[in-house]
Write a protein that holds these residues in place. Structure first.
Motif, PDB file in Angstrom:
ATOM      1  N   LEU A 101     -11.796  11.449   5.418  1.00 13.83           N
ATOM      2  CA  LEU A 101     -10.531  11.964   5.938  1.00 13.83           C
ATOM      3  C   LEU A 101      -9.634  12.421   4.790  1.00 13.83           C
ATOM      4  N   SER A 102      -8.929  13.514   5.008  1.00 17.78           N
ATOM      5  CA  SER A 102      -7.949  13.954   4.013  1.00 17.78           C
ATOM      6  C   SER A 102      -6.661  13.140   4.219  1.00 17.78           C
ATOM      7  N   THR A 129       0.842  -1.200   0.000  1.00 23.39           N
ATOM      8  CA  THR A 129       0.000   0.000   0.000  1.00 23.39           C
ATOM      9  C   THR A 129       0.876   1.248   0.000  1.00 23.39           C
ATOM     10  N   GLU A 130       1.878   1.237   0.890  1.00 24.62           N
ATOM     11  CA  GLU A 130       2.733   2.429   1.002  1.00 24.62           C
ATOM     12  C   GLU A 130       3.537   2.669  -0.275  1.00 24.62           C
ATOM     13  N   ASP A 131       4.059   1.582  -0.845  1.00 27.94           N
ATOM     14  CA  ASP A 131       4.842   1.733  -2.082  1.00 27.94           C
ATOM     15  C   ASP A 131       4.002   2.353  -3.197  1.00 27.94           C
ATOM     16  N   LEU A 132       2.734   1.977  -3.211  1.00 24.80           N
ATOM     17  CA  LEU A 132       1.856   2.475  -4.277  1.00 24.80           C
ATOM     18  C   LEU A 132       1.507   3.952  -4.067  1.00 24.80           C
ATOM     19  N   LEU A 133       1.241   4.323  -2.797  1.00 30.31           N
ATOM     20  CA  LEU A 133       0.709   5.667  -2.541  1.00 30.31           C
ATOM     21  C   LEU A 133       1.779   6.713  -2.267  1.00 30.31           C
ATOM     22  N   GLU A 134       2.951   6.263  -1.819  1.00 33.59           N
ATOM     23  CA  GLU A 134       3.979   7.222  -1.405  1.00 33.59           C
ATOM     24  C   GLU A 134       4.328   8.275  -2.458  1.00 33.59           C
ATOM     25  N   PRO A 135       4.490   7.882  -3.733  1.00 33.92           N
ATOM     26  CA  PRO A 135       4.909   8.908  -4.716  1.00 33.92           C
ATOM     27  C   PRO A 135       3.805   9.900  -5.078  1.00 33.92           C
ATOM     28  N   LEU A 136       2.595   9.729  -4.560  1.00 34.82           N
ATOM     29  CA  LEU A 136       1.470  10.549  -5.032  1.00 34.82           C
ATOM     30  C   LEU A 136       1.301  11.825  -4.220  1.00 34.82           C
ATOM     31  N   THR A 137       0.808  12.860  -4.891  1.00 29.57           N
ATOM     32  CA  THR A 137       0.524  14.111  -4.199  1.00 29.57           C
ATOM     33  C   THR A 137      -0.825  14.003  -3.488  1.00 29.57           C
ATOM     34  N   ASP A 138      -1.065  14.945  -2.564  1.00 28.21           N
ATOM     35  CA  ASP A 138      -2.366  14.968  -1.874  1.00 28.21           C
ATOM     36  C   ASP A 138      -3.493  15.129  -2.880  1.00 28.21           C
ATOM     37  N   GLU A 139      -3.243  15.898  -3.909  1.00 28.02           N
ATOM     38  CA  GLU A 139      -4.292  16.096  -4.907  1.00 28.02           C
ATOM     39  C   GLU A 139      -4.620  14.789  -5.637  1.00 28.02           C
ATOM     40  N   GLN A 140      -3.595  14.052  -5.979  1.00 29.16           N
ATOM     41  CA  GLN A 140      -3.833  12.754  -6.645  1.00 29.16           C
ATOM     42  C   GLN A 140      -4.567  11.782  -5.719  1.00 29.16           C
ATOM     43  N   LEU A 141      -4.304  11.912  -4.425  1.00 33.68           N
ATOM     44  CA  LEU A 141      -4.967  11.011  -3.471  1.00 33.68           C
ATOM     45  C   LEU A 141      -6.440  11.362  -3.263  1.00 33.68           C
ATOM     46  N   THR A 142      -6.781  12.620  -3.425  1.00 35.11           N
ATOM     47  CA  THR A 142      -8.151  13.041  -3.083  1.00 35.11           C
ATOM     48  C   THR A 142      -9.059  13.210  -4.289  1.00 35.11           C
ATOM     49  N   GLN A 143      -8.493  13.328  -5.491  1.00 31.95           N
ATOM     50  CA  GLN A 143      -9.366  13.618  -6.627  1.00 31.95           C
ATOM     51  C   GLN A 143     -10.135  12.370  -7.077  1.00 31.95           C
ATOM     52  N   GLN A 144     -11.273  12.644  -7.730  1.00 28.75           N
ATOM     53  CA  GLN A 144     -12.076  11.560  -8.299  1.00 28.75           C
ATOM     54  C   GLN A 144     -11.531  11.312  -9.695  1.00 28.75           C
ATOM     55  N   ILE A 145     -10.643  10.344  -9.806  1.00 24.04           N
ATOM     56  CA  ILE A 145      -9.993  10.097 -11.095  1.00 24.04           C
ATOM     57  C   ILE A 145     -11.000   9.531 -12.091  1.00 24.04           C
ATOM     58  N   ALA A 147      -5.904  10.472   7.302  1.00 26.05           N
ATOM     59  CA  ALA A 147      -6.154   9.083   6.880  1.00 26.05           C
ATOM     60  C   ALA A 147      -4.920   8.228   7.168  1.00 26.05           C
ATOM     61  N   ARG A 148      -3.743   8.768   6.824  1.00 30.93           N
ATOM     62  CA  ARG A 148      -2.498   8.018   7.092  1.00 30.93           C
ATOM     63  C   ARG A 148      -2.326   7.785   8.597  1.00 30.93           C
ATOM     64  N   VAL A 178      -7.691   8.130  -1.359  1.00 31.53           N
ATOM     65  CA  VAL A 178      -7.654   8.340   0.089  1.00 31.53           C
ATOM     66  C   VAL A 178      -8.838   7.640   0.781  1.00 31.53           C
ATOM     67  N   TRP A 179      -9.922   7.410   0.031  1.00 34.14           N
ATOM     68  CA  TRP A 179     -11.027   6.615   0.592  1.00 34.14           C
ATOM     69  C   TRP A 179     -10.576   5.176   0.766  1.00 34.14           C
ATOM     70  N   ASP A 180      -9.948   4.611  -0.275  1.00 33.96           N
ATOM     71  CA  ASP A 180      -9.457   3.228  -0.156  1.00 33.96           C
ATOM     72  C   ASP A 180      -8.513   3.088   1.039  1.00 33.96           C
ATOM     73  N   LEU A 181      -7.634   4.082   1.174  1.00 32.24           N
ATOM     74  CA  LEU A 181      -6.645   4.010   2.255  1.00 32.24           C
ATOM     75  C   LEU A 181      -7.333   3.932   3.617  1.00 32.24           C
ATOM     76  N   ALA A 182      -8.242   4.874   3.904  1.00 30.14           N
ATOM     77  CA  ALA A 182      -8.903   4.871   5.212  1.00 30.14           C
ATOM     78  C   ALA A 182      -9.826   3.662   5.358  1.00 30.14           C
ATOM     79  N   HIS A 183     -10.409   3.211   4.251  1.00 32.07           N
ATOM     80  CA  HIS A 183     -11.273   2.016   4.281  1.00 32.07           C
ATOM     81  C   HIS A 183     -10.467   0.769   4.673  1.00 32.07           C
TER      82      HIS A 183
END
Ligand SMILES: [Fe+2]
Length: 365
Positions: free
Chosen positions: A89-90, A17-33, A94-95, A41-46
């Motif tokens: 959670l932002s 999980t960390e390897d996948l998310l670490e390189p991403l910006t907060d915007e990439q984590l929160t946007q509806q792609i 979430a982290r 960030v929903w998947d992460l907190a879920h």
């Protein structure tokens, strides 16, 4: 399974999980792609909430960290496309939530008795469930990244040709592995007629021949439902179809309808689920990429094996039983080996293709 084995498995899933998310910006984590996927960030907190629910609360008897999370992070409560608008959670909280839950779990684990007769704890089943849940969500997140153009699969090449004949006779369908899901049980004998199955997955070059020959306009090779989907979607090639991709790499991002149409076009069919599993268990040495290349569509709908009992909750699999969902087997290039086992059953709607899905053809013997 000793408590230290369980810690190793939990930590391995977290690293992915960390390897996948670490390189991403907060915007990439929160946007509806994509409306098809949750914000990352929903998947992460879920992931953290599922771990809290099963390990800290259900097993550990703790109180909820935040009662409102039960609704916010319930996969059945809100469609994926609506989750970015929820008060989730932002990234930083979430982290922190996910990390705090894990710390509490690591404190709890050494005190757990894994053979106290509770089937949830037997052989560490519930920990295995939490680990697999996290690993499955890392793949869902990788699909989201693929939709954003941020995930590239490693080069995988098909190198064999021809078919294998799987003789008629019984084999054991399903699993007795203590970490297997309820839908893989009970293991039971199934008798199949002889069939043939391709040694290799269908490649980009194979599939390009179908596209070039007008396969998407050839009504005869599509089912009625598949043709309806093709027209509505105006599909004329796989999702993210890339003509510069390796020609001998397995085709991916095809829907069940496309997989079925391709198989018909070459005069073959998709394997049934029992055929796929029998091939994986009895002739695996002759078959390339049975596991860990692309998910392989089967012709079977998702259902319970004879004697199925929902465990430990009906929403994992039983809620999806029926003709609506088709089963995929074998795992993808992203799937962790712990999940990509010969008996593991994945399921999805027949029109879905943001998943890492391809096919292998079969035919009657
Ligand atoms: Fe989940």
């Amino acid at each position: 399974m000793s408590p230290s084995d369980l810690v190793v498995a939990l930590e391995r899933a977290r690293r992915r999980t960390e390897d996948l998310l670490e390189p991403l910006t907060d915007e990439q984590l929160t946007q509806q792609i994509s409306r098809l996927q949750s914000p990352l960030v929903w998947d992460l907190a879920h992931i953290g909430h599922f771990e809290e629910l099963w390990l800290l609360r259900r097993v550990g008897g703790r109180k909820a960290v935040s009662p409102e999370y039960d609704e916010l992070y319930d996969a059945f409560a809100h469609a994926r496309g609506d989750r970015a608008r929820l008060p989730i959670l932002s990234p930083q909280p979430a982290r922190a939530y996910v990390r705090d839950v894990r710390e509490a779990v690591l404190e709890l684990l050494p005190n757990l008795s894994l053979d106290n007769g509770d089937p949830l704890l037997n052989e560490g089943f519930v920990v295995g469930m939490v680990v697999q849940h996290e690993l499955q969500h890392t793949e869902t997140m990788a699909q989201t990244l693929a939709l954003a153009g941020l995930a590239r699969r490693p080069p995988v090449r098909a190198s064999v040709t021809g078919e294998v004949t799987v003789p008629s006779g019984p084999f054991t369908l399903g699993s007795t592995d203590p970490w297997a899901y309820d839908n893989e049980r009970p293991a039971h004998d199934v008798d199949l007629a002889e069939f043939r199955i391709d040694r290799a997955l269908v490649t980009n070059a194979d599939y390009a021949a179908f596209v070039d020959a007008g396969g998407y306009r050839n009504r005869d090779v599509w089912s009625a439902e598949g043709w309806g989907w093709r027209k509505a979607e105006q599909a004329d090639e796989p999702l993210f179809w890339d003509l510069t991709a390796l020609p001998d790499a397995p085709v991916q991002h095809v829907s069940f309808h496309e997989a079925e149409a391709y198989a018909h076009w070459v005069g073959k069919r998709l394997p049934t689920e029992p055929e796929w599993e029998k091939a994986a268990k009895t002739t695996a040495a002759d078959l390339e990429h049975m596991l860990g290349a692309v998910w392989q569509w089967t012709s079977s709908s998702f259902g319970g094996y004879p004697g199925f009992r929902a465990f430990p909750y009906a929403e994992y699999s039983e809620a999806f039983f029926g003709d609506e969902y088709k089963v995929l087997r074998g795992g993808s290039w992203f799937t962790d080996p712990l999940v990509a086992r010969p008996t593991f059953r994945n399921w999805d709607l027949p029109h879905r293709r943001q998943i890492f899905s391809g096919l292998r053809c079969a035919r009657d013997g």
